[in-house]
Design a protein around this motif. Sequence first.
Motif, PDB file in Angstrom:
ATOM      1  N   LYS A  28     -11.463   4.556   6.349  1.00  0.00           N
ATOM      2  CA  LYS A  28     -10.323   5.194   7.021  1.00  0.00           C
ATOM      3  C   LYS A  28      -9.989   6.540   6.372  1.00  0.00           C
ATOM      4  N   PHE A  29      -9.967   6.542   5.042  1.00  0.00           N
ATOM      5  CA  PHE A  29      -9.743   7.775   4.282  1.00  0.00           C
ATOM      6  C   PHE A  29     -10.366   7.591   2.910  1.00  0.00           C
ATOM      7  N   ASP A  30     -11.147   8.577   2.480  1.00  0.00           N
ATOM      8  CA  ASP A  30     -11.915   8.406   1.250  1.00  0.00           C
ATOM      9  C   ASP A  30     -11.469   9.304   0.102  1.00  0.00           C
ATOM     10  N   VAL A  31     -10.499  10.163   0.349  1.00  0.00           N
ATOM     11  CA  VAL A  31      -9.882  10.940  -0.722  1.00  0.00           C
ATOM     12  C   VAL A  31      -8.389  10.644  -0.677  1.00  0.00           C
ATOM     13  N   ASN A  32      -7.857  10.224  -1.819  1.00  0.00           N
ATOM     14  CA  ASN A  32      -6.423   9.971  -1.908  1.00  0.00           C
ATOM     15  C   ASN A  32      -5.912  10.595  -3.194  1.00  0.00           C
ATOM     16  N   HIS A  33      -4.905  11.407  -3.040  1.00  0.00           N
ATOM     17  CA  HIS A  33      -4.341  12.160  -4.147  1.00  0.00           C
ATOM     18  C   HIS A  33      -2.872  12.374  -3.842  1.00  0.00           C
ATOM     19  N   GLU A  34      -2.077  12.630  -4.850  1.00  0.00           N
ATOM     20  CA  GLU A  34      -0.650  12.827  -4.589  1.00  0.00           C
ATOM     21  C   GLU A  34      -0.388  14.036  -3.699  1.00  0.00           C
ATOM     22  N   GLU A  94      -0.898   4.255  10.715  1.00  0.00           N
ATOM     23  CA  GLU A  94      -1.771   3.111  10.398  1.00  0.00           C
ATOM     24  C   GLU A  94      -2.296   3.224   8.971  1.00  0.00           C
ATOM     25  N   ASN A  95      -2.763   4.398   8.590  1.00  0.00           N
ATOM     26  CA  ASN A  95      -3.329   4.572   7.260  1.00  0.00           C
ATOM     27  C   ASN A  95      -2.269   4.628   6.166  1.00  0.00           C
ATOM     28  N   LYS A  96      -1.060   5.039   6.508  1.00  0.00           N
ATOM     29  CA  LYS A  96       0.039   4.964   5.534  1.00  0.00           C
ATOM     30  C   LYS A  96       0.255   3.524   5.095  1.00  0.00           C
ATOM     31  N   GLU A  97       0.199   2.607   6.045  1.00  0.00           N
ATOM     32  CA  GLU A  97       0.379   1.182   5.735  1.00  0.00           C
ATOM     33  C   GLU A  97      -0.778   0.663   4.882  1.00  0.00           C
ATOM     34  N   ILE A  98      -1.991   1.077   5.202  1.00  0.00           N
ATOM     35  CA  ILE A  98      -3.156   0.681   4.402  1.00  0.00           C
ATOM     36  C   ILE A  98      -3.004   1.215   2.981  1.00  0.00           C
TER      37      ILE A  98
END
Length: 103
Positions: A62-68, A84-88
């Motif tokens: 769904k998303f492969d980079v997560n950073h602040e 949807e991805n916020k919940e994930i």
Amino acid sequence: FQNYYQTPYIIWGNEGAKKTLDIELVGKSNDISPNILMAELFQHIGWKGNEFMQYIQDMKHKFDVNHEAYFKENGEYTKELSEENKEIWRRFQNIEYYYSHNK
């Protein structure tokens, strides 16, 4: 953003690993966050892992980079994920907190 935070990585398999796993560990992958690196390895070698690893593998599709500051969703950098991805992401943070305090 990418120039400031990006760090190249390699997953290296010696000849014994290649023979045992019967795979060629060659190629280039997408940009990913460090907390997704083990899921990337598991995907390449065909291991499922535990429930936590499976959750990360599903999340990275769904998303492969997560950073602040940014996420990478659908191949594009964004400051805010879809609902949807916020919940994930929220669930991931809760699961990660649980694992870090109960292992």
